[in-house]
Write a protein that holds these residues in place. Structure first.
Motif, PDB file in Angstrom:
ATOM      1  N   SER A  21       0.914  -1.330   0.146  1.00 19.96           N
ATOM      2  CA  SER A  21      -0.025   0.121  -0.174  1.00 19.96           C
ATOM      3  C   SER A  21       0.793   1.363   0.036  1.00 19.96           C
ATOM      4  O   SER A  21       1.843   1.187   0.564  1.00 19.96           O
ATOM      5  N   CYS A  22       0.241   2.330  -0.655  1.00 16.08           N
ATOM      6  CA  CYS A  22       1.116   3.541  -0.794  1.00 16.08           C
ATOM      7  C   CYS A  22      -0.004   4.643  -0.661  1.00 16.08           C
ATOM      8  O   CYS A  22      -0.977   4.682  -1.336  1.00 16.08           O
ATOM      9  N   GLU A  23       0.310   5.834   0.078  1.00 15.64           N
ATOM     10  CA  GLU A  23      -0.721   6.718   0.287  1.00 15.64           C
ATOM     11  C   GLU A  23       0.492   8.166   0.150  1.00 15.64           C
ATOM     12  O   GLU A  23       1.241   8.258   1.003  1.00 15.64           O
ATOM     13  N   ALA A  24      -0.266   8.965  -0.486  1.00 16.47           N
ATOM     14  CA  ALA A  24       0.314  10.149  -0.630  1.00 16.47           C
ATOM     15  C   ALA A  24      -0.189  11.229   0.287  1.00 16.47           C
ATOM     16  O   ALA A  24      -1.394  10.910   0.562  1.00 16.47           O
ATOM     17  N   PRO A  25       0.302  12.276   0.654  1.00 12.35           N
ATOM     18  CA  PRO A  25      -0.300  13.306   1.605  1.00 12.35           C
ATOM     19  C   PRO A  25      -1.379  13.965   0.681  1.00 12.35           C
ATOM     20  O   PRO A  25      -1.592  14.236  -0.680  1.00 12.35           O
ATOM     21  N   GLY A  26      -2.365  14.344   1.472  1.00 12.27           N
ATOM     22  CA  GLY A  26      -3.634  14.724   0.849  1.00 12.27           C
ATOM     23  C   GLY A  26      -3.589  15.994   0.221  1.00 12.27           C
ATOM     24  O   GLY A  26      -4.378  16.708  -0.703  1.00 12.27           O
ATOM     25  N   ASN A  27      -2.369  16.864   0.562  1.00  8.05           N
ATOM     26  CA  ASN A  27      -2.124  18.000  -0.291  1.00  8.05           C
ATOM     27  C   ASN A  27      -1.584  17.944  -1.661  1.00  8.05           C
ATOM     28  O   ASN A  27      -1.053  18.853  -2.152  1.00  8.05           O
ATOM     29  N   ILE A  28      -1.460  16.733  -2.034  1.00  6.97           N
ATOM     30  CA  ILE A  28      -0.885  16.551  -3.653  1.00  6.97           C
ATOM     31  C   ILE A  28      -2.121  16.374  -4.430  1.00  6.97           C
ATOM     32  O   ILE A  28      -2.962  15.634  -4.331  1.00  6.97           O
ATOM     33  N   PHE A  29      -2.017  17.309  -5.379  1.00 10.08           N
ATOM     34  CA  PHE A  29      -3.240  17.511  -6.332  1.00 10.08           C
ATOM     35  C   PHE A  29      -2.646  17.298  -7.860  1.00 10.08           C
ATOM     36  O   PHE A  29      -1.427  17.513  -7.837  1.00 10.08           O
ATOM     37  N   GLY A  30      -3.704  16.781  -8.573  1.00 12.42           N
ATOM     38  CA  GLY A  30      -3.268  16.493 -10.049  1.00 12.42           C
ATOM     39  C   GLY A  30      -2.311  15.395 -10.337  1.00 12.42           C
ATOM     40  O   GLY A  30      -1.576  15.635 -11.092  1.00 12.42           O
ATOM     41  N   ILE A  31      -2.467  14.253  -9.664  1.00  7.44           N
ATOM     42  CA  ILE A  31      -1.685  13.340  -9.924  1.00  7.44           C
ATOM     43  C   ILE A  31      -1.956  12.704 -11.271  1.00  7.44           C
ATOM     44  O   ILE A  31      -2.900  12.431 -11.735  1.00  7.44           O
ATOM     45  N   ASN A  32      -0.836  12.174 -11.999  1.00  6.88           N
ATOM     46  CA  ASN A  32      -0.855  11.980 -13.404  1.00  6.88           C
ATOM     47  C   ASN A  32      -0.597  10.277 -13.379  1.00  6.88           C
ATOM     48  O   ASN A  32      -1.013   9.765 -14.240  1.00  6.88           O
ATOM     49  N   PHE A  33       0.115   9.780 -12.354  1.00 11.05           N
ATOM     50  CA  PHE A  33       0.798   8.483 -12.510  1.00 11.05           C
ATOM     51  C   PHE A  33       1.088   8.013 -10.945  1.00 11.05           C
ATOM     52  O   PHE A  33       1.437   9.031 -10.155  1.00 11.05           O
ATOM     53  N   MET A  34       0.801   6.976 -10.823  1.00 11.74           N
ATOM     54  CA  MET A  34       1.168   6.313  -9.495  1.00 11.74           C
ATOM     55  C   MET A  34       1.624   4.902  -9.761  1.00 11.74           C
ATOM     56  O   MET A  34       0.962   4.088 -10.865  1.00 11.74           O
ATOM     57  N   GLY A  35       2.854   4.483  -9.176  1.00  8.45           N
ATOM     58  CA  GLY A  35       3.345   3.206  -9.706  1.00  8.45           C
ATOM     59  C   GLY A  35       4.221   2.587  -8.489  1.00  8.45           C
ATOM     60  O   GLY A  35       4.562   3.473  -7.537  1.00  8.45           O
ATOM     61  N   TRP A  36       4.735   1.284  -9.039  1.00  4.99           N
ATOM     62  CA  TRP A  36       5.645   0.579  -8.104  1.00  4.99           C
ATOM     63  C   TRP A  36       6.812   0.368  -8.760  1.00  4.99           C
ATOM     64  O   TRP A  36       6.791  -0.129  -9.762  1.00  4.99           O
ATOM     65  N   TYR A  37       7.975   0.665  -8.326  1.00  8.78           N
ATOM     66  CA  TYR A  37       9.299   0.138  -8.661  1.00  8.78           C
ATOM     67  C   TYR A  37       9.880  -0.806  -7.660  1.00  8.78           C
ATOM     68  O   TYR A  37       9.618  -0.974  -6.504  1.00  8.78           O
ATOM     69  N   ARG A  38      11.021  -1.434  -8.345  1.00 10.16           N
ATOM     70  CA  ARG A  38      11.474  -2.195  -7.257  1.00 10.16           C
ATOM     71  C   ARG A  38      13.200  -2.289  -7.736  1.00 10.16           C
ATOM     72  O   ARG A  38      13.480  -2.214  -8.879  1.00 10.16           O
ATOM     73  N   GLN A  39      14.160  -2.632  -6.650  1.00 12.31           N
ATOM     74  CA  GLN A  39      15.415  -2.824  -6.808  1.00 12.31           C
ATOM     75  C   GLN A  39      15.886  -3.897  -6.191  1.00 12.31           C
ATOM     76  O   GLN A  39      15.863  -3.687  -4.991  1.00 12.31           O
TER      77      GLN A  39
END
Length: 122
Positions: A21-39
């Motif tokens: 799970s991943c949650e961004a702060p509520g004050n982030i607006f206009g999200i174009n993309f959310m994703g998962w990377y790994r290394q």
């Protein structure tokens, strides 16, 4: 600095499942993309799965059919359901979000989580 909050990593046996799970702060607006990377150790960071603001998804070939990315009802939340895990999936998983900045000129801002360890034993 804004940072995404991740959870759900852990140690599982091959064939098991985890849900990140991943949650961004509520004050982030206009999200174009959310994703998962790994290394993984000694390897480059790679995109595992991504989802656009229009709910278009994309997956790395290595995880197609096993992983599912989705957005929560809260648009600032993203999940990664990982099934049929393999030892090769062992890595640190990072959440990534890109949001719209200015339109003209086009600009985006990028945010990362601190990473969560996923370890799959054989």
């Amino acid at each position: 600095q804004v940072q995404l909050v991740e959870s759900g990593g852990g140690l599982v046996q091959a064939g098991g499942s985890l849900r990140l799970s991943c949650e961004a702060p509520g004050n982030i607006f206009g999200i174009n993309f959310m994703g998962w990377y790994r290394q993984a150790p000694g390897k480059q960071r790679e995109l595992v799965a991504g989802i656009t603001s229009g709910d278009i998804t994309n997956y790395a070939d290595s995880v197609k059919g096993r992983f599912t990315i989705s957005r929560g009802n809260t648009k600032n939340t993203v999940y990664l359901q990982m099934n049929s895990l393999k030892p090769e999936d062992t890595a640190v998983y990072y959440c990534n979000t890109r949001r719209r900045g200015s339109i003209n000129p086009p600009r985006e801002y990028e945010y990362w989580g601190q990473g969560t360890q996923v370890t799959v034993s054989s």
